[in-house]
Design a protein around this motif. Structure first.
Motif, PDB file in Angstrom:
ATOM      1  N   LEU A 116       0.831  -1.198   0.000  1.00 39.39           N
ATOM      2  CA  LEU A 116       0.000   0.000   0.000  1.00 39.39           C
ATOM      3  C   LEU A 116       0.871   1.255   0.000  1.00 39.39           C
ATOM      4  N   ARG A 117       1.960   1.230   0.743  1.00 40.28           N
ATOM      5  CA  ARG A 117       2.899   2.357   0.696  1.00 40.28           C
ATOM      6  C   ARG A 117       3.471   2.530  -0.711  1.00 40.28           C
ATOM      7  N   GLN A 118       3.792   1.419  -1.355  1.00 39.83           N
ATOM      8  CA  GLN A 118       4.325   1.486  -2.713  1.00 39.83           C
ATOM      9  C   GLN A 118       3.294   2.094  -3.665  1.00 39.83           C
ATOM     10  N   LEU A 119       2.015   1.725  -3.482  1.00 38.32           N
ATOM     11  CA  LEU A 119       0.964   2.293  -4.319  1.00 38.32           C
ATOM     12  C   LEU A 119       0.894   3.805  -4.136  1.00 38.32           C
ATOM     13  N   PRO A 127      -2.853  13.341  -5.181  1.00 35.83           N
ATOM     14  CA  PRO A 127      -2.623  13.372  -3.741  1.00 35.83           C
ATOM     15  C   PRO A 127      -3.411  12.245  -3.071  1.00 35.83           C
ATOM     16  N   ALA A 128      -2.756  11.524  -2.197  1.00 31.44           N
ATOM     17  CA  ALA A 128      -3.425  10.378  -1.567  1.00 31.44           C
ATOM     18  C   ALA A 128      -2.831  10.136  -0.190  1.00 31.44           C
ATOM     19  N   LEU A 129      -3.635   9.570   0.688  1.00 32.25           N
ATOM     20  CA  LEU A 129      -3.166   9.200   2.016  1.00 32.25           C
ATOM     21  C   LEU A 129      -3.969   8.012   2.526  1.00 32.25           C
ATOM     22  N   VAL A 130      -3.474   7.416   3.583  1.00 31.50           N
ATOM     23  CA  VAL A 130      -4.154   6.306   4.235  1.00 31.50           C
ATOM     24  C   VAL A 130      -4.599   6.790   5.613  1.00 31.50           C
ATOM     25  N   VAL A 138      -1.996   7.842   8.618  1.00 37.59           N
ATOM     26  CA  VAL A 138      -0.958   6.843   8.899  1.00 37.59           C
ATOM     27  C   VAL A 138       0.032   6.690   7.749  1.00 37.59           C
ATOM     28  N   ALA A 139      -0.292   7.215   6.564  1.00 33.86           N
ATOM     29  CA  ALA A 139       0.645   7.228   5.432  1.00 33.86           C
ATOM     30  C   ALA A 139       0.152   8.266   4.429  1.00 33.86           C
ATOM     31  N   TRP A 140       1.072   8.810   3.633  1.00 37.22           N
ATOM     32  CA  TRP A 140       0.718   9.864   2.686  1.00 37.22           C
ATOM     33  C   TRP A 140       1.774   9.922   1.601  1.00 37.22           C
TER      34      TRP A 140
END
Length: 290
Positions: A116-119, A127-130, A138-140
């Motif tokens: 998911l980080r790689q995606l 722009p995207a984040l988790v 928790v990730a961006w």
């Protein structure tokens, strides 16, 4: 102070029923309005009992938190009488412990799968984040930093979109319609807190916002609820100007507590061009800093 025989979930169920009863006018419920002055807005307990085909005493006990366990047919009748939306109905069933079981939310910060980080890193134009279900970031990716905030420069405990929306003036100023966005945040947090009433992280966030922001206190007391959905938001960005973006949210199958959130604009729209400019500016700035 709780009454004997009550529980936090029981009192929350009662408070939610009272708030929805107060929000429904008799005319909306198909009841005659005699024009007399009402001491409180909305339906009377007697009217709700009539519509749901239960006793007035039963409504009183529910609203006072003295009856928590409610049968599914009674909840269906209450939801129909109160004309609850789908999210509100799901929340009602959650408070009554009749909702489908959801995985327990683990305290602390969520772990993000490497794939998911790689995606995120490959989404150069989006722009995207988790987010966790409590809207912890928790990730961006680089685009999310350019559009929203430098999450990497924040202490981990402050990387929460709801907290930032209410307590960070710079973040708050991004929104063209801050009250609408803030109300949506409160409704999502209310839904999540109902699903996980024992989560200390959510409890601490609610307590902090209640203590520090009067708007949050007012809207939290309104008991509006909703789950995640696609939204359109307009931002006033200091670099890119005005952008109207679709905020799309996707469940992460391998991590039910997480959402992948992407910010996009229709092709060939002014917002698409502004977003492309922002991402190019961000890339050039990062390259120059190396």
């Amino acid at each position: 102070m709780e009454q004997p025989g009550t529980s936090p979930s029981g009192t929350e169920l009662g408070a939610f029923l009272r708030s929805r009863r107060a929000a429904l006018h008799p005319r909306q419920a198909g009841l005659p309005d005699d024009g007399s002055l009402r001491r409180v807005p909305g339906l009377r307990r007697e009217e709700l009992a009539q519509l749901a085909h239960v006793s007035v005493d039963y409504i009183v006990r529910l609203e006072q938190g003295r009856t928590r366990r409610v049968s599914r047919p009674v909840l269906d009748a209450l939801a129909q009488a109160l004309q609850l939306a789908s999210d509100e109905r799901a929340y009602l069933f959650t408070l009554a412990d009749l909702a489908p079981a959801t995985p327990a939310r683990q305290p602390g910060r969520s772990q993000v799968a490497p794939r998911l980080r790689q995606l995120l890193e490959t989404m150069h134009d989006v722009p995207a984040l988790v987010l966790s279900r409590g809207m912890d970031v928790v990730a961006w990716n680089r685009g999310a930093t350019a559009l929203l905030a430098d999450f990497g420069a924040m202490p981990p405990a402050e990387r929460n979109l709801i907290r930032l929306t209410f307590l960070d003036d710079t973040f708050r100023s991004l929104y063209a319609d801050w009250p609408r966005v803030a109300r949506e945040c409160v409704a999502v947090l209310r839904m999540e807190a109902g699903r996980h009433p024992e989560d200390p992280t959510l409890t601490a966030l609610v307590d902090e916002l209640n203590a520090r922001d009067p708007d949050f206190r007012t809207w939290w007391a309104g008991h509006q609820v909703r789950g995640p959905r696609q939204l359109t938001k307009t931002y006033h960005h200091p670099v890119a100007g005005t952008l109207t973006l679709d905020v799309q949210q996707f469940s992460v199958d391998t991590h039910p507590d997480q959402l992948l959130v992407a910010y996009t604009a229709p092709a060939d729209s002014p917002s698409h061009e502004a977003l492309r400019f922002l991402l190019q500016w961000s890339t050039g700035r990062d390259t120059a800093a190396k």
